[in-house]
Design an enzyme around this catalytic site. Structure first.
Site, short mmCIF file in Angstrom:
data_model
loop_
_atom_site.label_atom_id
_atom_site.label_comp_id
_atom_site.label_asym_id
_atom_site.label_seq_id
_atom_site.Cartn_x
_atom_site.Cartn_y
_atom_site.Cartn_z
N ASN A 142 9.28 4.18 3.49
CA ASN A 142 9.02 4.06 4.95
C ASN A 142 10.52 3.32 5.57
O ASN A 142 11.28 3.12 4.42
CB ASN A 142 7.94 2.93 5.00
CG ASN A 142 6.44 3.36 4.92
OD1 ASN A 142 6.16 3.37 3.70
ND2 ASN A 142 5.92 3.74 5.74
N HIS A 153 8.74 7.35 8.39
CA HIS A 153 9.32 7.12 6.99
C HIS A 153 10.86 7.72 6.90
O HIS A 153 11.07 8.35 7.95
CB HIS A 153 8.55 8.25 6.07
CG HIS A 153 7.56 7.85 5.46
ND1 HIS A 153 7.14 7.19 4.28
CD2 HIS A 153 6.13 7.73 5.78
CE1 HIS A 153 6.07 6.82 4.05
NE2 HIS A 153 5.46 6.96 5.19
N HIS A 165 4.89 4.55 12.65
CA HIS A 165 5.16 4.52 11.20
C HIS A 165 6.00 5.43 10.81
O HIS A 165 5.55 6.76 10.66
CB HIS A 165 3.44 4.80 10.66
CG HIS A 165 3.44 4.85 9.09
ND1 HIS A 165 2.74 3.86 8.61
CD2 HIS A 165 3.70 5.73 8.40
CE1 HIS A 165 2.71 3.99 7.28
NE2 HIS A 165 3.18 5.14 6.96
N CYS A 172 3.81 9.45 0.56
CA CYS A 172 2.45 9.85 0.10
C CYS A 172 2.70 10.87 -0.92
O CYS A 172 3.26 11.98 -0.86
CB CYS A 172 2.13 10.39 1.42
SG CYS A 172 0.34 11.25 1.27
N ARG A 223 0.73 -1.20 -0.09
CA ARG A 223 0.08 0.02 -0.02
C ARG A 223 0.89 1.35 0.10
O ARG A 223 1.03 2.00 -1.03
CB ARG A 223 -0.87 -0.21 1.09
CG ARG A 223 -2.06 1.05 1.04
CD ARG A 223 -1.58 2.45 1.64
NE ARG A 223 -1.00 2.54 3.17
CZ ARG A 223 -0.47 3.46 3.35
NH1 ARG A 223 -0.48 4.47 2.90
NH2 ARG A 223 -0.12 3.32 4.69
N ASP A 224 1.61 1.41 0.97
CA ASP A 224 2.39 2.75 1.22
C ASP A 224 3.30 2.81 -0.03
O ASP A 224 3.88 3.83 -0.40
CB ASP A 224 2.79 2.90 2.75
CG ASP A 224 3.25 4.30 2.97
OD1 ASP A 224 3.82 5.05 2.10
OD2 ASP A 224 3.39 4.68 4.07
P1 HMG Z 1 -13.28 13.83 -2.99
O1 HMG Z 1 -13.09 14.31 -4.51
O2 HMG Z 1 -13.41 15.13 -2.08
O3 HMG Z 1 -14.70 12.69 -2.91
O4 HMG Z 1 -12.21 12.88 -2.66
P2 HMG Z 1 -16.22 12.95 -2.73
O5 HMG Z 1 -16.78 12.22 -1.46
O6 HMG Z 1 -16.66 14.31 -2.94
O7 HMG Z 1 -16.79 11.79 -4.02
C1 HMG Z 1 -16.50 12.43 -5.37
C2 HMG Z 1 -16.81 10.97 -6.08
O8 HMG Z 1 -15.65 10.12 -5.72
C3 HMG Z 1 -18.01 10.50 -6.06
O9 HMG Z 1 -18.36 9.90 -7.21
C4 HMG Z 1 -17.64 9.48 -5.19
O10 HMG Z 1 -18.46 8.15 -5.09
C5 HMG Z 1 -16.22 9.00 -5.53
P3 HMG Z 1 -19.63 10.69 -8.27
O11 HMG Z 1 -20.79 10.71 -7.40
O12 HMG Z 1 -19.00 11.82 -8.51
O13 HMG Z 1 -19.66 9.58 -9.41
N1 HMG Z 1 -15.66 8.37 -4.35
C6 HMG Z 1 -15.07 7.01 -4.54
N2 HMG Z 1 -14.88 6.11 -5.47
C7 HMG Z 1 -14.12 5.17 -5.05
N3 HMG Z 1 -13.66 4.94 -3.97
C8 HMG Z 1 -13.61 5.69 -3.01
C9 HMG Z 1 -14.36 6.79 -3.20
N4 HMG Z 1 -14.62 7.83 -2.46
C10 HMG Z 1 -15.25 8.99 -3.27
N5 HMG Z 1 -13.27 5.59 -1.68
C11 HMG Z 1 -11.35 11.15 -1.34
C12 HMG Z 1 -12.25 12.51 -1.12
C13 HMG Z 1 -10.94 10.92 0.31
C14 HMG Z 1 -12.12 9.82 -1.93
C15 HMG Z 1 -9.99 11.35 -1.91
O14 HMG Z 1 -9.38 12.60 -1.54
C16 HMG Z 1 -8.99 10.29 -1.74
O15 HMG Z 1 -9.21 9.28 -2.33
N6 HMG Z 1 -7.98 10.63 -1.12
C17 HMG Z 1 -6.74 9.68 -0.79
C18 HMG Z 1 -5.33 10.01 -0.67
C19 HMG Z 1 -4.55 9.13 -0.35
O16 HMG Z 1 -4.85 7.67 -0.72
N7 HMG Z 1 -3.46 9.45 0.17
C20 HMG Z 1 -2.10 8.34 0.71
C21 HMG Z 1 -2.83 7.65 1.93
S1 HMG Z 1 -2.33 8.36 3.48
C22 HMG Z 1 -0.77 8.01 3.56
O17 HMG Z 1 0.01 7.84 2.72
C23 HMG Z 1 -0.30 8.37 5.06
C24 HMG Z 1 -0.06 7.12 5.84
O18 HMG Z 1 1.00 6.30 5.24
C25 HMG Z 1 0.83 7.38 7.47
C26 HMG Z 1 1.77 8.40 7.10
O19 HMG Z 1 2.91 7.97 6.30
O20 HMG Z 1 1.68 9.70 7.80
C27 HMG Z 1 -1.39 6.51 6.14
MG MG Z 2 3.08 6.40 5.15
#
Ligand code: HMG
Ligand code: MG
Length: 298
Positions: free
Chosen positions: A248, A208, A206, A239, A14-15
Site C-alpha cells: 500500500n 497500492h 485504497h 494481496c 492486516r494488508d
Molecule cells: P472456502 O474454502 O470456499 O470456504 O473459502 P467454505 O465456505 O466452503 O468453507 C470451507 C471450510 O472453511 C469450512 O470448514 C468452514 O467452516 C471454514 P469445514 O466445514 O470444512 O470444517 N471456514 C472458515 N474458517 C475460519 N474462518 C473463516 C472461515 N470461512 C470458512 N472465515 C473463504 C472461502 C472466503 C473463507 C476463503 O476464500 C478466504 O478466506 N479468502 C480470504 C482471502 C484473503 O484474505 N485475501 C486477502 C484480503 S482481500 C485484499 O487484500 C484486498 C483489499 O486490501 C483491498 C484491495 O487492495 O483491493 C481489501
Molecule cells: Mg489492499
C-alpha cells in the site's frame, strides 16, 4: 482545493502483514499495534478473520485482537469474508468489520472462491448480523482500476458492486487499486462516476503503490473531495491472490506529504517513525517507504 484534515486508516497489520510469507510472532504484532495506537492514528485494521489456510500469517487473529491494548478514540477493525469470520470477529470484540469483494469476476473467484453474484447474499447476511450487533461496517471493492487476471475493469462493474454494498447497509466504501495500476486521470474519471451516486464522505481510497503513482492518485482524490485514505506503515502490503501486487502507499510517506501541505492528520510523526522502525526490524529487511529510508540513512 485541499481538505484541512484527512483521516488515515492504517491497514498495515492486516494488508501489510498478509503479504509477508515469513511468520511474524503474535507478540510482535501486538507490540506493533500498540505503538500504532500511540502514534495518533484513529483507525487500525488489526487483522482478518479469513480462513487460516488462505492467509496463514493472520491465523492468530483472535490472539492479536485479545492481546492489544485498546486506546480510547481508536477504532480497531478487521476483515471478515463470511458468517464464520463474523462470528470469530464478534467473539474477539472487534469494533468495525470490513467486508470485501472484487469488481472483476476472476479476482473475486481467486480471492474468496465465489462468483460475484454468489458473494452478494453472503455479504448481505454478514452486514445484517454485524449491524444487529451494533457494529459499523466498511465495504471494500478490489480491482477497481484494473485486475491482474482480466486487465481493464469497466467502471460499470465497480458501480454495480458499490450499489449492492451500500444497499446492504455498509457505512463506508473503500475503493481498492489492488495491483497499483491507477494513474491520476483514471482516478478522476472513476471518482466522477462514483461521486455522482454517493457522497464523498462515505468513500475512501485504497491505493497500492506498485508503480509509484499512489501519492499522485491521492492528491487528485483530495481535490475531488475525498478525505479518507487507507495506507500501510512502511509500505508493507499486497494481496496474495493478486499476482504482482505490492505494498500500500506508505503511511509515513503519506503523513509527511500531508503535514508538509498543512493538512491535519492527528498523527505524531516521531511516534509513527518509531512504530515503522519496530516493524522493519521484525520483518528484517528494508521497507519500501521513502521516508523511512531517509531516517535509516541518517
Ligand atoms: P472456502 O474454502 O470456499 O470456504 O473459502 P467454505 O465456505 O466452503 O468453507 C470451507 C471450510 O472453511 C469450512 O470448514 C468452514 O467452516 C471454514 P469445514 O466445514 O470444512 O470444517 N471456514 C472458515 N474458517 C475460519 N474462518 C473463516 C472461515 N470461512 C470458512 N472465515 C473463504 C472461502 C472466503 C473463507 C476463503 O476464500 C478466504 O478466506 N479468502 C480470504 C482471502 C484473503 O484474505 N485475501 C486477502 C484480503 S482481500 C485484499 O487484500 C484486498 C483489499 O486490501 C483491498 C484491495 O487492495 O483491493 C481489501
Ligand atoms: Mg489492499
Amino acid at each position: 482545493r485541499w481538505p484541512a484534515k484527512v483521516t488515515i486508516k492504517e491497514v498495515g497489520p492486516r494488508d501489510g502483514l498478509q503479504n509477508e510469507t515469513a511468520p511474524v510472532a503474535t507478540a510482535d504484532k501486538i507490540a506493533w499495534i500498540n505503538l500504532l495506537s500511540e502514534s495518533g492514528l484513529s483507525y487500525i485494521e488489526v487483522t482478518s478473520f479469513v480462513h487460516p489456510k488462505w492467509i496463514p500469517q493472520l491465523a492468530d487473529a483472535a490472539e492479536v485482537a485479545a492481546g492489544i491494548r485498546r486506546k480510547d478514540g481508536v477504532t480497531y477493525a478487521a476483515l471478515v469474508p463470511n458468517e464464520r469470520g463474523l462470528e470469530r470477529a464478534l467473539a474477539a470484540g472487534i469494533d468495525e468489520v470490513g467486508v470485501f469483494m472484487s469488481a472483476s469476476e476472476t479476482h473475486n473467484q481467486k480471492n474468496i472462491n465465489k462468483t460475484i453474484s454468489a458473494t452478494f447474499p453472503v455479504l448481505e447476511g454478514v452486514v445484517k448480523t454485524a449491524k444487529q450487533e451494533g457494529k459499523t461496517v466498511r465495504g471494500y471493492v478490489s480491482t477497481v482500476f484494473g485486475c491482474p487476471y482480466e486487465g481493464a475493469v469497466p467502471v460499470d462493474q465497480v458501480l454495480t458492486v458499490a450499489d449492492w454494498l451500500f444497499a446492504m447497509g455498509i457505512d463506508e466504501l473503500s475503493l481498492g487499486d489492488t495491483i497499483g495500476v491507477a494513474t491520476p486521470k483514471q482516478v478522476v474519471d472513476v471518482l466522477a462516476e462514483v461521486l455522482r451516486r454517493f457522497p464523498a464522505g462515505r468513500i475512501a481510497m485504497h491505493f497500492h503503490d506498485t508503480r509509484g503513482t499512489a501519492l499522485a492518485n491521492i492528491l487528485v482524490s483530495m481535490e475531488m473531495g475525498i478525505t479518507i485514505f487507507d495506507s500501510s506503515l512502511g509500505g508493507l502490503g499486497g494481496c496474495p491472490y493478486a499476482p504482482g501486487a505490492s505494498g500500500n502507499v506508505a503511511t509515513d510517506d503519506f503523513v509527511y506529504m500531508l503535514h508538509g501541505m498543512g493538512i491535519e492528520t492527528g498523527i505524531d510523526m516521531e511516534r509513527l517513525t518509531k512504530a515503522a522502525l519496530f516493524i522493519r526490524d521484525k520483518i528484517g529487511r528494508p521497507l519500501s517507504s521513502r521516508y523511512l529510508q531517509t531516517i535509516s540513512s541518517s
